[in-house]
Enzyme design. Structure first.
Site, mmCIF file in Angstrom:
data_model
loop_
_atom_site.group_PDB
_atom_site.id
_atom_site.type_symbol
_atom_site.label_atom_id
_atom_site.label_comp_id
_atom_site.label_asym_id
_atom_site.label_seq_id
_atom_site.Cartn_x
_atom_site.Cartn_y
_atom_site.Cartn_z
ATOM 1 N N THR A 1 1.137 -1.551 -0.421
ATOM 2 C CA THR A 1 -0.048 0.300 -0.001
ATOM 3 C C THR A 1 0.432 0.856 0.255
ATOM 4 O O THR A 1 2.000 1.628 0.309
ATOM 5 C CB THR A 1 -1.009 0.490 1.575
ATOM 6 N N CYS A 2 0.504 2.401 -0.567
ATOM 7 C CA CYS A 2 0.913 3.511 -0.437
ATOM 8 C C CYS A 2 1.098 3.901 1.404
ATOM 9 O O CYS A 2 1.719 4.899 1.191
ATOM 10 C CB CYS A 2 -0.224 4.744 -0.694
ATOM 11 N N ASP A 3 0.572 3.532 2.391
ATOM 12 C CA ASP A 3 0.895 4.296 3.769
ATOM 13 C C ASP A 3 2.175 3.267 3.734
ATOM 14 O O ASP A 3 2.526 2.398 3.869
ATOM 15 C CB ASP A 3 -0.070 3.613 4.299
#
Length: 373
Positions: A313-315
């Site tokens: 994910t982008c986190d």
């Protein structure tokens, strides 16, 4: 495994029903005479419930959704206990309509909720016994203090409610059995002091550990002092236990793939197609660190390099392991994570619109050392 990789795109989880059966029998043998109620919140997969039902297992429920799940799989209400100490009135009614009549309470407000159903329910009062040896403390949020117990019993009985048992849960993934032993002894002493109560049940909760990164006591050794403590249980009182993790954790592995690789400072970052927003959610919510290794053979005496395993994910919080030593790997290589059954897919999300890993059900994938002798 090669056939599974041909048939399924990573990431996917592999649920081994023979392992469910193996773990159930191991605990059954370690605690003879104790009725096992599987805590389905740890892994609420229909195949697990069907297999345990076939083995004669019973079920620990905590929500209306779990009631609906087991009901749809042909489980009878009398095979269940409802152990959540806090419930809505609608949840009580829903469980009663299902046929589940054994409920846990731990405070006066919860006792009063059952007064309208006093002719249809039997209560167990949950007592708090905290353990420093448990990875997940379950007595901070729930359970009355031991000195509050007589007042709760009197309150319930004064309203015509039937109190039939005591329950406790010293915490999940306990590395020592002695908190559980002390809780058994204290519960039996409390029962003896309140001899006016027709005690029927003592629920000793869960806590039975499994090995993640380090060793734990073999289950028979872990349960030995518990068995000894249970010798003092008076005749006519049935003992319950609520295993979740012990049955579900070893029953599932995850197969995932490296989708990216980058050198950042002194470490190689490997980006995988699942992470802490997916099945590795247990690292966030369950304090677990899952064993993970490359699928392809490698020389254990060869070169290893400081590495990071990150989710897709982008986190930036989506990191599985900040400091792991690995051989040099490539994009496309497959990794296998073990002990992935408990509190993994149960708390996975679809953040970033990444779908949750699917679960592939098999028989007899996981080997045991004694199988090779």
């Amino acid at each position: 495994m090669s056939q599974l990789l041909k048939e399924h795109e990573t990431p996917f989880l592999v649920l081994d029903l023979q392992e469910v059966e193996y773990q159930y029998h191991a605990l059954q043998n370690a605690l003879p005479g104790v009725s096992l109620f599987y805590a389905i919140k740890s892994l609420a997969h229909p195949a697990v419930i069907r297999r345990l039902k076939k083995l004669g297992g019973q079920f620990d429920l905590a929500t209306a959704g779990e009631v609906d799940l087991v009901k749809g799989l042909g489980v009878a209400g009398e095979q269940c206990i409802h152990t959540h100490p806090i419930k809505k009135d609608s949840e009580i009614r829903h469980a009663l309509e299902f046929g589940c009549r054994r409920f846990v309470v731990d405070n006066p407000a919860e006792v009063i909720k059952f007064v309208p159903y006093k002719d249809d329910v039997e209560l167990m009062i949950r007592v708090s016994f905290r353990s420093q040896d448990a990875t997940v403390d379950l007595s901070r949020k729930f359970g009355c203090a031991l000195e509050e117990l007589p007042g709760l019993v009197d309150l319930a009985m004064s309203h015509g409610l039937t109190v039939s048992g005591l329950s406790f849960h010293v915490g999940s993934q306990s590395l020592s059995p002695f908190a559980q032993v002390n809780a058994i002894q204290a519960s039996l002493a409390a029962m003896k002091e309140m001899a006016h109560v027709a005690w029927k049940w003592l629920d000793i909760g869960g806590s039975f550990p499994v090995s993640y990164q380090g060793p734990v006591m073999p289950i028979d050794d872990f349960c030995a002092p518990i068995r000894e403590a249970l010798l003092d249980v008076p005749e006519g009182i049935e003992v319950f236990a609520e295993p979740g993790r012990f049955i579900s954790a070893p029953s599932m592995i995850e197969v995932l793939r490296i989708v990216g690789k980058a050198k950042r400072g002194a470490r190689t970052w490997y980006y995988l197609d699942d992470g802490v927003y997916g099945a590795f959610s247990g690292q966030m919510y369950d304090h677990a660190q899952y064993p993970i290794t490359p699928l392809k053979p490698f020389d254990p005496t060869g070169d290893f390099f400081p590495s990071v395993l990150a989710g897709p994910t982008c986190d930036s919080v989506d990191v599985i392991d900040e400091d792991i030593e690995l051989p040099d790997l490539a994009v496309g290589d497959v990794l296998v994570a073990k002990q992935m059954g408990a509190y993994t897919i149960a708390s996975a999300s679809e953040f970033n619109y990444y779908p949750k890993p699917k679960v592939v059900v098999v028989e007899d994938l996981i080997e045991h050392p004694e199988d090779e002798s």
